[in-house]
Design an enzyme around this catalytic site. Structure first.
Site, mmCIF file in Angstrom:
data_model
loop_
_atom_site.group_PDB
_atom_site.id
_atom_site.type_symbol
_atom_site.label_atom_id
_atom_site.label_comp_id
_atom_site.label_asym_id
_atom_site.label_seq_id
_atom_site.Cartn_x
_atom_site.Cartn_y
_atom_site.Cartn_z
ATOM 1 C CE LYS A 1 -2.400 10.544 3.163
ATOM 2 N NZ LYS A 1 -2.990 9.830 2.010
ATOM 3 C CE LYS B 1 -6.508 13.760 0.573
ATOM 4 N NZ LYS B 1 -6.497 12.637 -0.355
ATOM 5 N NE ARG B 2 -2.381 8.197 6.693
ATOM 6 C CZ ARG B 2 -1.157 8.228 6.152
ATOM 7 N NH1 ARG B 2 -0.149 8.757 6.829
ATOM 8 N NH2 ARG B 2 -0.927 7.717 4.956
ATOM 9 C CG HIS C 1 -2.136 -0.830 1.109
ATOM 10 N ND1 HIS C 1 -3.278 -0.431 0.460
ATOM 11 C CD2 HIS C 1 -2.380 -2.080 1.569
ATOM 12 C CE1 HIS C 1 -4.180 -1.391 0.531
ATOM 13 N NE2 HIS C 1 -3.660 -2.411 1.187
ATOM 14 C CB THR D 1 -10.273 4.987 -1.066
ATOM 15 O OG1 THR D 1 -9.935 5.270 0.298
ATOM 16 C CG2 THR D 1 -9.556 3.717 -1.514
ATOM 17 C CE LYS E 1 -13.765 5.966 0.966
ATOM 18 N NZ LYS E 1 -12.802 6.013 2.067
#
Length: 829
Positions: free
Chosen positions: A568, A562-563, A371, A670, A674
């Site tokens: 990110k 998100k985390r 992952h 993901t 969504k």
């Protein structure tokens, strides 16, 4: 039995499992009385939630038992999914949806004087997961049941989740997540299913009566792993699969001798130490004690799972020769990869299988999903620590490594650099055990989770392994369940979609394609906007309640949830917000598209840079939201304690989805799926599954910016100097100077210095390099949003073309290409 007795038995059965409103009402009242010992006048909100949850669970249990019986009778090949986390989200609403009983429950509760949504909201979020890894595992459990695949999920029953997030003075504060404090009506305790798990101790070599060399491991302590089972219901099928979580208990919880001697702490010390293993999800591993506890957790649940699988196999078979034919196990990232060594230990040491046969069985049994592309996320354990905790397993890993490196040398003679790179034992910076290498060597298939990610695995991260066994590597792009994240989370939009094309799409997401023709229907576009506005109003109410921030539903909701991690790039987003703020101050009369910038997510407790980015976002929010000059133009909302419950408000409300990771760093993502499934347009880099989403929805319906993976690599190879880059970009320099000047830190000029210095001198994730492209792309977003009708068309087409990103499709890919498992329909008499 008299006729009257028979009739009463039938009535009880109907009430217990019947689906009428009357049955539901009676079952609810019975559960309140007989299970909770409450009467309505004194029952609390939680009592009423529990009574309803038990009512719903009863309607699942009949299917659950039928499912287990069918699998047993047919000896069905079964998928065992091993994951350190499952971010399930609340059960009640999802189970009602899958059972098709939401309307029945709503009416029954209404007639009893309750609001169904209020009772659904009472449920605690299960503290069993953190980010995308755990949510993916939960989506896959949902899809395994929906596609009628025999499956068991294995994990840990954490007493406390990772943490609840509070924001105090703009900073993240971690609060204990006591998710079990009011009980969990969905789980069933199985105290008779328990296994001993050893740690530490010594090993001894000997030769058995047949002259075969054996090794005996004598651990110096044991803990017990006890099973807790949760039913996982499929959508509109009878299949109810099993999530089995393990709780650690002391082998002997109370030392009576110590107690009588006055050593009261010593009397319960073993209980305390043992139960620590399953106390907390992801203990901070910056200290050695945290590393030890993490490895203990991983071995504990892997060992319990494997012992349980062997126990079940033994119910129908003698010997273990057919184990890989009956069961297949998927390692969800490196956390459960110690299972490779544990299965070898069980086969060789406990069941006396010869090494070669045991290794063949192990390699047929396991498959591994990687992952991550981040080197720091590819787990390695200090060898000395590993040896102290799992001495026998280290011996087994050494032997696996010896035999494996012989194969490498045979295929690549004289290439000792390759041998060093591929070894399961790292030799630089202190000897260590490389868990990703163990998982790769011990599995028959390795898959990435997006086309780009899988290619980079083969070409970079696991390049040597792919050259050795090229047929081992596959791609299975991630997916998400449309049940929870559209049908349940977005009732206004899902209702509109169902009115237009029927409800087949909930179980077959490809059916959304039929929405494309509605994009040109002006009346439908108007209804689409109304549905989306209703969703925005839900987030507005939550933002007002949790953060005290009022927002405008007519503004563009620009969301990044998100985390928190530097790759990110939440800081790229907030730099743009600051630039907008400064620009409005320079041009107070300018007309622009109003925006609400929404952020949500948690940072790991020990990740100081990520926590500093959260502090900056809240500092900007404090300044922007109180500034009359920008009032009505931009607002900043940080949604605290972002989790699945919160996400069900956030995903439906977004107009723009921020998927802006550095190219080549995000495995898949993901959240991007969504958001798009709920009608949000995406601004993103060509990273992870963004590439496939862009291909699916059309380039014209996706706002793309930034360096590609190849361009990032080129910058790295020739040397990237962010200070030189800043000299050419006055706007960006001003933004960083403003941050450093303390405006967003209540005058503290030192608060954000580590973040500013990191960007000016290092910028490891190319935030500054991508900023000009990002800002230009955001300008295109604003221009597009002005054309309401065209934006609505783009939103509809995004949803219509997202069918392939269902987790149902992902599971079918796994079943066909990796697990070789077929559906087993369940009949309920």
């Amino acid at each position: 039995m008299s006729q009257g007795s028979k009739d009463r038995r039938v009535d009880i059965h109907d009430v217990r499992t019947g689906n009428s409103v009357a049955d539901f009402k009676q079952a609810f009242q019975d559960n309140l009385h007989f299970l909770l010992a409450r009467f309505p006048a004194v029952a609390t909100r939680n009592d009423n939630y529990m009574a309803l949850a038990y009512t719903v669970r009863d309607r699942m249990l009949r299917r659950w038992v039928a499912t287990a019986h069918t699998y047993y009778e047919k000896a069905s090949r079964t998928v065992c999914y091993l994951s350190a986390e499952y971010l399930l989200g609340p059960h009640l609403g999802n189970n009602l949806l899958n059972l098709g009983l939401t309307d029945t429950a709503r009416q029954a509760m209404k007639e009893l004087g309750f609001d169904l949504d209020d009772l659904i909201d009472q449920e605690e979020e299960p503290g069993l997961g953190n980010g995308g890894l755990g949510r993916l595992a939960a989506c896959y459990l949902d899809s395994l049941a929906t596609t009628q695949i025999p499956a068991i999920g294995y994990g840990i029953r954490y007493e406390f989740g990772i943490f609840d997030q509070a924001i105090k003075d703009g900073a993240q504060v971690e609060i204990t997540d006591k998710w079990l404090r009011f009980g969990n009506p969905w789980e069933i305790h199985r105290p008779e299913i328990a296994f001993r798990v050893g740690f530490g101790g010594t090993t001894k070599s000997c030769r058995d009566a047949a002259g075969i060399d054996r090794v005996t491991w004598t651990p110096d302590r044991y803990v017990m792993g006890v099973a807790y089972d949760t039913p996982i219901m499929g959508f509109r099928v009878n299949t109810v699969n099993l999530l089995r979580l393990w709780q650690a208990q002391a082998a002997e919880s109370f030392d009576f001798q110590s107690f009588n001697a006055g050593d009261y702490f010593g009397a319960v010390n073993d209980k305390i130490v043992s139960e620590n293993i399953t106390k907390v999800l992801y203990p901070n591993d910056s200290a050695m004690q945290g590393k030890v506890l993490r490895l203990q957790q991983q071995y504990f649940f892997a060992s319990c799972a494997l012992q349980d699988i062997i126990r079940m196999f033994g119910q129908r078979s003698k010997g273990l020769a057919g184990l890989p034919d009956k069961f297949t196990a998927q390692l969800n990232d490196t956390h459960p990869s110690i299972a490779v060594a544990e299965l070898m230990r069980l086969l060789v040491d406990v069941y006396c299988v010869d090494w070669d046969s045991a290794w063949d069985m192990t390699r047929q049994f396991f498959a591994y999903t990687n992952h991550t592309l981040l080197p720091e996320a590819l787990e390695v354990w200090p060898l000395e620590m590993f040896a102290q905790l799992l001495p026998r397993h280290l011996q087994i890993i050494f032997e696996i490594n010896r035999r494996f490196l012989d194969q490498v040398r045979a295929k690549f003679p004289g290439d000792e650099d390759r041998v060093r790179r591929m070894s399961l034992i790292g030799e630089t910076g202190g000897r260590s055990v490389r868990m990703a290498h163990l998982a790769t060597v011990g599995s028959h298939t390795v898959n990435g989770v997006a086309e780009l990610h899988s290619r980079l695995l083969r070409e970079q991260v696991l390049h040597d392994f792919a050259e050795l066994e090229p047929g081992k590597f596959r791609n299975v792009t991630n997916g998400v369940t449309p049940r929870r994240f559209v049908a349940l989370a977005n009732p206004h939009l899902s209702g509109l979609i169902t009115k237009a094309i029927g409800d087949k799409w909930i179980g077959d997401l490809d059916d959304l394609r039929r929405l494309e023709t509605f994009a040109e229907d002006a009346g439908f576009r108007k209804e689409w906007r109304a549905a989306r506005r209703a969703a925005k109003n839900g987030l507005i109410a939550m933002g007002k309640e949790r953060a005290g921030v009022a927002t405008d539903p007519d503004s563009l909701f620009d969301v990044q949830a998100k985390r928190f991690h530097e790759y990110k790039r939440q800081h790229l987003n907030i730099l743009h917000v600051i630039a907008q703020y400064l620009w409005i101050h320079d041009n107070p009369g300018v007309a622009l598209v109003p925006r609400t910038f929404v952020f949500g997510g948690k940072a790991a407790p020990g990740y100081m840079m990520a926590k500093l980015i959260i502090r900056l976002i809240n500092g900007v929010a404090e300044v922007v939201n109180s500034d009359k000059v920008v009032d009505g133009r931009i607002r900043v909302l940080f949604v605290p304690d972002y989790n699945v419950k919160t996400a069900q408000y956030v995903y439906p409300a977004a107009d723009l989805s921020e998927q802006i990771s550095t190219a080549g760093k995000e495995a898949s993502g993901t959240g991007n799926m969504k958001f798009a499934l709920n009608g949000s347009l995406t601004i993103g880099t060509l990273d992870g599954a963004n590439i496939e989403i862009r291909d699916a929805v059309g380039e014209e319906n996706f706002f793309c910016f930034g360096l590609t993976t190849e361009e990032v690599a080129a910058w790295q190879s020739r040397g990237y100097a962010p200070r030189g880059f800043l000299e050419q970009h006055a706007e960006l320099t001003r933004v960083l100077d403003t941050i450093a000047g303390g405006l967003f830190g209540r005058g503290d000029e030192n608060l954000y210095q580590p973040l500013v210095d990191n960007l000016r001198n290092h910028d490891p994730y190319f935030v500054l390099a991508d900023y000009p492209s990002y800002a230009a792309c955001q300008a295109r977003v604003s221009q597009a949003f002005r054309d309401v009708e065209q934006w609505t068309r783009m939103s509809i087409l995004n949803v219509a073309r997202m069918g392939r990103f269902s987790s149902d499709r992902s599971i079918r890919d796994y079943c066909r290409d990796i697990w070789k498992v077929k559906p087993v329909p369940i009949e309920v008499g």
